[in-house]
Scaffold this active site. Structure first.
Site, PDB file in Angstrom:
ATOM      1  N   SER A   1      -0.177  -2.342  -8.975  1.00  0.00           N
ATOM      2  CA  SER A   1      -1.402  -2.052  -9.675  1.00  0.00           C
ATOM      3  C   SER A   1      -1.305  -0.656 -10.235  1.00  0.00           C
ATOM      4  O   SER A   1      -0.379   0.299  -9.833  1.00  0.00           O
ATOM      5  CB  SER A   1      -2.642  -1.941  -8.645  1.00  0.00           C
ATOM      6  OG  SER A   1      -3.725  -1.382  -9.328  1.00  0.00           O
TER       7      SER A   1
ATOM      8  N   TYR B   1      -6.080   1.654  -0.802  1.00  0.00           N
ATOM      9  CA  TYR B   1      -5.823   0.767  -2.052  1.00  0.00           C
ATOM     10  C   TYR B   1      -4.751   1.164  -2.775  1.00  0.00           C
ATOM     11  O   TYR B   1      -3.250   0.562  -3.014  1.00  0.00           O
ATOM     12  CB  TYR B   1      -6.776   0.267  -2.770  1.00  0.00           C
ATOM     13  CG  TYR B   1      -6.448  -0.854  -3.921  1.00  0.00           C
ATOM     14  CD1 TYR B   1      -6.090  -2.252  -3.085  1.00  0.00           C
ATOM     15  CD2 TYR B   1      -6.440  -0.488  -5.079  1.00  0.00           C
ATOM     16  CE1 TYR B   1      -5.587  -3.085  -4.474  1.00  0.00           C
ATOM     17  CE2 TYR B   1      -5.832  -1.529  -6.141  1.00  0.00           C
ATOM     18  CZ  TYR B   1      -5.441  -2.990  -5.506  1.00  0.00           C
ATOM     19  OH  TYR B   1      -5.055  -3.765  -6.495  1.00  0.00           O
TER      20      TYR B   1
END
Ligand SMILES: NC(=O)c1ccc[n+]([C@@H]2O[C@H](COP(=O)([O-])OP(=O)(O)OC[C@H]3O[C@@H](n4cnc5c(N)ncnc54)[C@H](OP(=O)(O)O)[C@@H]3O)[C@@H](O)[C@H]2O)c1
Length: 250
Positions: free
Chosen positions: A134, A147
């Site tokens: 990501s 995350y």
């Protein structure tokens, strides 16, 4: 030869599976929700095999992979896509159980599957691993704490795999998408608060799962001598913010 896509029951994984089957490949779609996978199987036909698997559970991964028949068991492309973000609280306010789930899924889960599949690729001296990282793995943002760190792991693990696989024909790519709508990502992150999830994409021209699926197909079909190490993709509407400076701190 098969392709294994984890997290195939929704979002990117479903779209990647659809695109790869439509391109003529045989795809195993893994996830926990078998009914979702079976719906996809009805749509895609015999070239799609649903495989129930919880990537956070090593035994579940091992058992699912061991259940594959000879026709399906040789994996030429592994797409490590299963993953999630939980919450957007600051680190000091975050729920530790959410951190554990993200680490178990995005880090441990990805390594369980990779460690199982890698030996057969090395034995054949062929194969491709595409990991879903990501932009959060490179660009910090408030509430991105574990995350983002888990996706930094995915980026560095991808590069380290390349190093260990030196001298083999196995390829590894980290895809790092930015803002992408039409998946369950934000609904999961905000624990089913669909209004909050929808607000993330409000009035933005976000990436779509098909953009990521088409990137996977393009990568897989690039010449065998070519390795894209890392590919970062954002919608045009998303870009960088400056560093923040707190005033009157001294
Ligand atoms: N959407 C974005 O904006 C975005 C941006 C950058 C990166 N990503 C990354 O891209 C990947 C896919 O995201 P998405 O947007 O497609 O999310 P999504 O729509 O929520 O799909 C996530 C998939 O992961 C599966 N999954 C979650 N936990 C699992 C577990 N323990 N075992 C097996 N499968 C599991 C889910 O299936 P089950 O619930 O059925 O198990 C689902 O199929 C993730 O790694 C995410 O971090 C997303």
């Amino acid at each position: 030869m098969s392709i294994l896509v984890t997290g195939a029951s929704a979002g990117f994984g479903a779209s990647i599976s659809r695109t790869l089957v439509q391109a003529g490949y045989q795809v195993i779609g893994a996830a926990r929700r078998l009914t979702k996978l079976e719906q996809l199987s009805q749509e895609l036909g015999e070239s799609f095999l649903p495989l129930q698997m919880d990537v956070t559970d090593k035994q579940s991964v091992d058992k699912a992979l061991a259940s594959l028949s000879r026709e399906w068991a040789q994996i030429d492309l592994l797409v490590n896509n299963a993953g999630l973000a939980l919450g957007m609280e600051t680190a000091q306010e975050a729920n530790f159980a959410d951190w554990e789930t993200m680490i178990q899924t995005n880090i441990l889960g990805l390594t369980y599957v990779t460690h199982q599949i890698l030996p057969q690729m090395v034995a054949r001296n062929a194969g491709y691993i595409i990991n879903l990282g990501s932009t959060a793995g490179s660009w910090p943002y408030k509430g991105g704490n574990v995350y983002g760190a888990s996706k930094a792991f995915v980026r560095q693990f991808s590069l380290n795999l390349r190093t260990d696989l030196a001298g083999t024909r196995i390829r590894v790519t980290n895809i790092a998408p930015g803002l992408c709508g039409e998946t369950e990502f934000s609904n999961i992150r905000f624990r089913g608060d669909d209004t909050q999830a929808a607000a993330v994409y409000d009035k933005t021209c976000y990436l779509k799962p098909e953009d990521i699926a088409n990137t996977v197909l393009w990568l897989y079909q690039t010449p065998a001598h070519m390795n894209v190490n890392h590919i970062e993709i954002m919608p045009v509407s998303q870009t960088f913010a400056g560093l923040s400076v707190a005033r009157d701190l001294a």
